[in-house]
Enzyme design. Sequence first.
Site, PDB file in Angstrom:
ATOM      1  N   THR A  46      35.862  -7.644   3.449  1.00 36.79           N
ATOM      2  CA  THR A  46      36.845  -8.614   3.116  1.00 36.79           C
ATOM      3  C   THR A  46      36.790  -9.955   3.711  1.00 36.79           C
ATOM      4  O   THR A  46      37.181 -10.952   3.230  1.00 36.79           O
ATOM      5  CB  THR A  46      38.290  -7.781   3.648  1.00 36.79           C
ATOM      6  OG1 THR A  46      38.351  -6.793   2.845  1.00 36.79           O
ATOM      7  CG2 THR A  46      39.555  -8.704   3.167  1.00 36.79           C
ATOM      8  N   SER A  47      36.310 -10.155   4.903  1.00 35.10           N
ATOM      9  CA  SER A  47      36.168 -11.339   5.856  1.00 35.10           C
ATOM     10  C   SER A  47      35.582 -12.246   5.252  1.00 35.10           C
ATOM     11  O   SER A  47      35.526 -13.447   5.616  1.00 35.10           O
ATOM     12  CB  SER A  47      35.846 -10.955   7.279  1.00 35.10           C
ATOM     13  OG  SER A  47      36.849 -10.043   7.876  1.00 35.10           O
ATOM     14  N   HIS A 226      24.054  -9.396   0.083  1.00 39.03           N
ATOM     15  CA  HIS A 226      24.179 -10.408  -1.048  1.00 39.03           C
ATOM     16  C   HIS A 226      24.180 -11.702  -0.547  1.00 39.03           C
ATOM     17  O   HIS A 226      25.028 -12.187   0.462  1.00 39.03           O
ATOM     18  CB  HIS A 226      25.078 -10.004  -1.545  1.00 39.03           C
ATOM     19  CG  HIS A 226      25.727 -10.900  -2.646  1.00 39.03           C
ATOM     20  ND1 HIS A 226      25.320 -11.065  -3.827  1.00 39.03           N
ATOM     21  CD2 HIS A 226      27.199 -11.701  -2.776  1.00 39.03           C
ATOM     22  CE1 HIS A 226      25.780 -12.076  -4.432  1.00 39.03           C
ATOM     23  NE2 HIS A 226      26.859 -12.429  -3.963  1.00 39.03           N
ATOM     24  N   TYR A 257      26.337 -16.069  -9.842  1.00 41.43           N
ATOM     25  CA  TYR A 257      27.768 -16.486 -10.039  1.00 41.43           C
ATOM     26  C   TYR A 257      27.902 -17.683  -9.436  1.00 41.43           C
ATOM     27  O   TYR A 257      27.222 -18.021  -8.561  1.00 41.43           O
ATOM     28  CB  TYR A 257      28.547 -15.388  -9.757  1.00 41.43           C
ATOM     29  CG  TYR A 257      28.860 -15.189  -8.379  1.00 41.43           C
ATOM     30  CD1 TYR A 257      29.579 -15.787  -7.458  1.00 41.43           C
ATOM     31  CD2 TYR A 257      27.983 -13.940  -7.817  1.00 41.43           C
ATOM     32  CE1 TYR A 257      29.638 -15.379  -6.192  1.00 41.43           C
ATOM     33  CE2 TYR A 257      28.287 -13.501  -6.602  1.00 41.43           C
ATOM     34  CZ  TYR A 257      29.099 -14.496  -5.841  1.00 41.43           C
ATOM     35  OH  TYR A 257      29.196 -14.071  -4.258  1.00 41.43           O
ATOM     36  N   TYR A 533      40.003  29.643 -24.278  1.00 38.05           N
ATOM     37  CA  TYR A 533      39.850  28.342 -24.286  1.00 38.05           C
ATOM     38  C   TYR A 533      41.034  27.571 -23.863  1.00 38.05           C
ATOM     39  O   TYR A 533      42.301  28.026 -24.378  1.00 38.05           O
ATOM     40  CB  TYR A 533      39.641  27.638 -25.546  1.00 38.05           C
ATOM     41  CG  TYR A 533      39.680  26.178 -25.727  1.00 38.05           C
ATOM     42  CD1 TYR A 533      38.639  25.416 -24.692  1.00 38.05           C
ATOM     43  CD2 TYR A 533      40.596  25.374 -26.249  1.00 38.05           C
ATOM     44  CE1 TYR A 533      38.850  23.726 -24.813  1.00 38.05           C
ATOM     45  CE2 TYR A 533      40.687  23.870 -26.350  1.00 38.05           C
ATOM     46  CZ  TYR A 533      39.898  23.172 -25.480  1.00 38.05           C
ATOM     47  OH  TYR A 533      39.968  22.009 -25.309  1.00 38.05           O
ATOM     48  N   ASP A 546      39.162  21.020 -18.591  1.00 37.45           N
ATOM     49  CA  ASP A 546      38.966  21.338 -20.127  1.00 37.45           C
ATOM     50  C   ASP A 546      38.115  22.694 -19.882  1.00 37.45           C
ATOM     51  O   ASP A 546      36.685  22.405 -19.600  1.00 37.45           O
ATOM     52  CB  ASP A 546      38.426  20.334 -21.238  1.00 37.45           C
ATOM     53  CG  ASP A 546      38.364  21.096 -22.446  1.00 37.45           C
ATOM     54  OD1 ASP A 546      39.433  21.463 -23.116  1.00 37.45           O
ATOM     55  OD2 ASP A 546      37.435  20.807 -22.961  1.00 37.45           O
ATOM     56  N   GLU A 646      26.476  32.029 -26.455  1.00 38.20           N
ATOM     57  CA  GLU A 646      26.038  31.357 -25.274  1.00 38.20           C
ATOM     58  C   GLU A 646      25.403  32.526 -24.539  1.00 38.20           C
ATOM     59  O   GLU A 646      26.155  33.587 -24.478  1.00 38.20           O
ATOM     60  CB  GLU A 646      27.264  30.725 -24.462  1.00 38.20           C
ATOM     61  CG  GLU A 646      27.601  29.327 -25.216  1.00 38.20           C
ATOM     62  CD  GLU A 646      28.804  28.627 -24.509  1.00 38.20           C
ATOM     63  OE1 GLU A 646      29.283  29.167 -23.543  1.00 38.20           O
ATOM     64  OE2 GLU A 646      29.162  27.624 -24.915  1.00 38.20           O
ATOM     65  N   TYR A 648      24.205  33.648 -20.805  1.00 38.18           N
ATOM     66  CA  TYR A 648      24.025  33.411 -19.433  1.00 38.18           C
ATOM     67  C   TYR A 648      23.310  34.508 -18.679  1.00 38.18           C
ATOM     68  O   TYR A 648      23.459  35.658 -19.086  1.00 38.18           O
ATOM     69  CB  TYR A 648      25.513  33.397 -18.917  1.00 38.18           C
ATOM     70  CG  TYR A 648      26.368  32.523 -19.598  1.00 38.18           C
ATOM     71  CD1 TYR A 648      26.511  31.278 -18.599  1.00 38.18           C
ATOM     72  CD2 TYR A 648      27.068  32.710 -20.708  1.00 38.18           C
ATOM     73  CE1 TYR A 648      27.553  30.311 -19.100  1.00 38.18           C
ATOM     74  CE2 TYR A 648      28.020  31.813 -21.258  1.00 38.18           C
ATOM     75  CZ  TYR A 648      28.191  30.592 -20.457  1.00 38.18           C
ATOM     76  OH  TYR A 648      28.930  29.838 -21.132  1.00 38.18           O
TER      77      TYR A 648
END
Length: 818
Positions: A46-47, A226, A257, A533, A546, A646, A648
Site C-alpha cells: 500500500t505504501s 515490479h 503502464y 441431484y 451443485d 458412471e 467408480y
Amino acid sequence: MRDRARTVIVGAGIVGASAAYHLAELGETDVLVIDQGPLFEAGGSTSHAPGLVFQTNASRTMCRIAQDTVALYRSLELDGEPCWYEVGSIEVATTPERMRELRRRLGFARSYGLEGGELLTPAEVVERSPLVNPDHILGGYFVPSDGIAKAVRIVTALARRAEARGVAFEGGVTVTGFDVRRGRIRGVRTDRGDIECERVLICAGIWGPTVGAMLGVPIPLVAVQHQLVWTDPIPELAGETREVVHPLLRHQDRSLYYRHRQDHYAVGNYRHEPRVTPQTEIRHPSEPGPMPSLMPFTPEDFDEAEAETERLLPALRGRMRPADPSRSINGMFSFTPDGGSIVGESATVRGVFVCEAVWVTHAAGMARQAAEWMVAGEPSLDLAEADANRFYPHMTTAPYVLERGKQQYREVYDIIHPRQQMSRPRGLRLSPWYDRQVELGASFVSSAGWERPQWYEANRGLLTGAPWEIRDEWSAMLWSPIEGAEHLATRERAGLFDLTAYVKILVEGPDALAFLERLCANRVDRAPGSLVYTSMLTTRGTIRCDVVVTRLDEDRFMVVTGGGSGMHDLAWIRRRVREGEEVRISERPMFTLGLWGPAAREILSRVTDADLPDAAFPYMTARRLDLGEVPVLAQRISYVGELGWELYGPIEMGRRAWDLVFEAGRELGLVPAGLGAFDSLRLEKGYRLWGQDIDTEHDPLEAGLGFAVRWEKDFQGKEALLAALERGPERRLACMTLDDPGRVVMGKEPIVADDVVVGHVTSAGYGYSVGRGIAYGYLPADLAREGTAVEIEYLGERLAATVAAEPLVDPKGERLRS
C-alpha cells in the site's frame, strides 16, 4: 494496547483499513487493527502503490468488486485533499490482436454494468492523452470512471471513520504467534503482549504466508518485484501543478503502464523476468533502510521498457533516469497460483479469516465481502474464484506457488484466451489410463492439476467436412473440430469419458442423513442405492453447491462434485457440521469413467454379468458390480443426456477397467471422448455448470432447478427461497440459439434487447446435434420466453439469437431412461 477485542485484524494497509471500516459499518466495532509498521504508511505494498485503478476485468466478480471499490474511494477526502482522482483510463493497441482484445474488454464492461466505455481511434486517444504518438497505435479503449487512488490517504481516511465508531489501531506491533484451542482461534500473541479474541482477519499482504504459517493456514502467494520509474519534468507539461489530469494509460502489448503527476510521468514495467523475494528476505519495518516492500532497482530490466516508452510517448525521451534511486523502485506485490485473491474463513482453524493478494483496485470492495463473511456467515457476491479453500494440497506447495506466481506475473497483461492452459507445472495428477490417452493422441488440458483430454487425435478420421468444422479465428483457437465428431459419436453410438477429476466426498455416521437433509434442497432420505441431484443452498437461498448424492447404506453417503469446485465444496460442507453431530467427512480417491450413448448398455453387458435392463437397473440408481476383475460402483446417471453409467472403482485398477470397456466397445463404435464433447453435449441437454450458470448469486428458481427442491422438508435457505418463490423470479436462466448456424460465441458476451444490455452469456458452445451455436444467460423474466429475439455482442459484432425451449435434445428424457 488493548488486551482483548472480539476481532483482531492483522495488517493496517488498504485492505485491513477497509475491512475495519466495513466491519464498523456493519455494527462490529469491537475491532483492533495491528501492524508491525508505523501507521498509516506501514511499509507494505500500500505504501508504494502507484494507485492505478482499471475496473474492467474478465471476471464478473472482480469487475463488480472494482466498481464497489471506486464508489467508496470516490466518497473519501482527507483534510480537504481528495483521495480519488477520476481521470479515466485508456488502454492502447499496437497490434490487430490487441485491438480485438480491446473489443472483448469493452464487451466485459457492458456485460458487468461498467458504464461509459468506448473504443477510440488514434486521434481520439491523443485528444484525451496528448503525449501519445498516434502513429504508433491502432486505437484504444477508454473507461471514464477509472482513476488514481491515493492509497495512504485512503487508509488514513478509512481508519479515522472506523476510529470514530470505536475501532482501535495500533502500529509497531509484531505478531509472534496465535492461541488456538480445539481448532478455534482464541488469541493473538505479539511482541507487546497477548490479545484475547474470537476472530482474526489476516490482511498482511506480502507477509501473509508467514502469518498464515503460524496458524497452519496456507496462504499461497509470492512477493514479486515490479518496476516503477518517475521521469524528470517534461517540457510539454511545464507549469502543470495539478496532481493528475491525463487519463491512466496502459500499453499491454509491451506490459507497460503510465500515470501522469503534475509536470512528470510514472512508467510502470512488467516486461522483465519475475524477481521473487522469499519470505525470509522481506525486511521488518523496524530494520534500517527503505520501506520493506521496496528492493533496489534493477536497471537492466528497464532497457526495453525505456525504448518502447520513447516510441509511444516521445515527450518522455531522455526524461527517464532509471539509475537514479530516488526516482526508481522495485516494489513488491502479491501474486497467487491462479491470479486470484485469497479470501474467506480457514478450513482448519475456526474464526480465522483471510483477505490476501488484494490490490488497490479491489481493496475496498473485497474487504467489504470479507466483512460480510465474518458478520453474516457468507458474502453477498459469489467469491468462488477467490475462496481461500479452493486450492488442492499440491497448489500450496512452495515449488508450485513459486512457479505459478512467476507465470502470473509474466502474463499479467497478456491476452488470455478462454481455453488457454498453463504451460507448467504439468503432469501432476494422472488418471490410471493416462498412457492409453497419450497413445490415442489426447490433447490435454489441466483441471485441478489433473491432465484431462479435450479431444483425441485418434478420432480425426470421424470428420466429414461439415460446415461447423470451420470457425472464426478467435473461437477456433485451441479448439478442434474433433470435439464435434466425438459429440456426434456419443449421441449416435457411445463415448468413454475420463471423469476421475470429480471429487468424491464420503459422508458417514449416525447423523449423516440428518446432516445432509439439512444441507440439501432435495430429499436425500431414499432407499440405499438411490441417487439424488440436488443443490446445497446458502442461508439466502442461493446455490452454494451443485452435487449428486448417492445413498450407499443407511448411514453412508457419497457426494460427488466437480473437480474445479471440489476443495471449497469440501471445506464448506465440513464447516456445516454442528458441535455434537456424529458425522465423518472425507475425500475418497477413485477412478471414474463415464460410459454414455445408445450402445452403452450393450458395451457394459460384455464386461459384467450384472443385470442391466432398465427394469433391473433404473435411471438414478446405483449398484455394485464387477467389471471383469474390477469391482466398481456403477451409477446410472448422465451429464451428457444419453443412456449410460458412471463407473467408480479403485484407482490402482483403473487402467484395467479402461482396457476392458474400450475393447468391449470397439466393434460397437465406442470412441474416447474429451471435455470438448462433454461440454457441448451438456449444453444441448440444458445441464447447468456450477461457477458459470449457477452460483451463490442465483437461486434454484432463477436457474430453472426448482424441480430439485422438496418444499415439504426443512433445509438451509428454505425461508429465503420461499420468499423468492412468493415474489417470483425477476430474472431467469434462458437458453438461446444463434440464428446463423455458422456462428458461435465463447461466453461472457453482452446480451442485448432493444439496444439495451439485459444480461451476459454464462455458458456457450456449439450444438453439433442441433446444428446451432448455443448460449445461456440470465434474462429479465419477460424476455426469458421461447421465441424472444435478442442479440449477442461478439467482439463488437451483434449476432442475432432467439430464446429457445430447453432442453434442445431429448426434452422428455426418453434417451436417458431407455
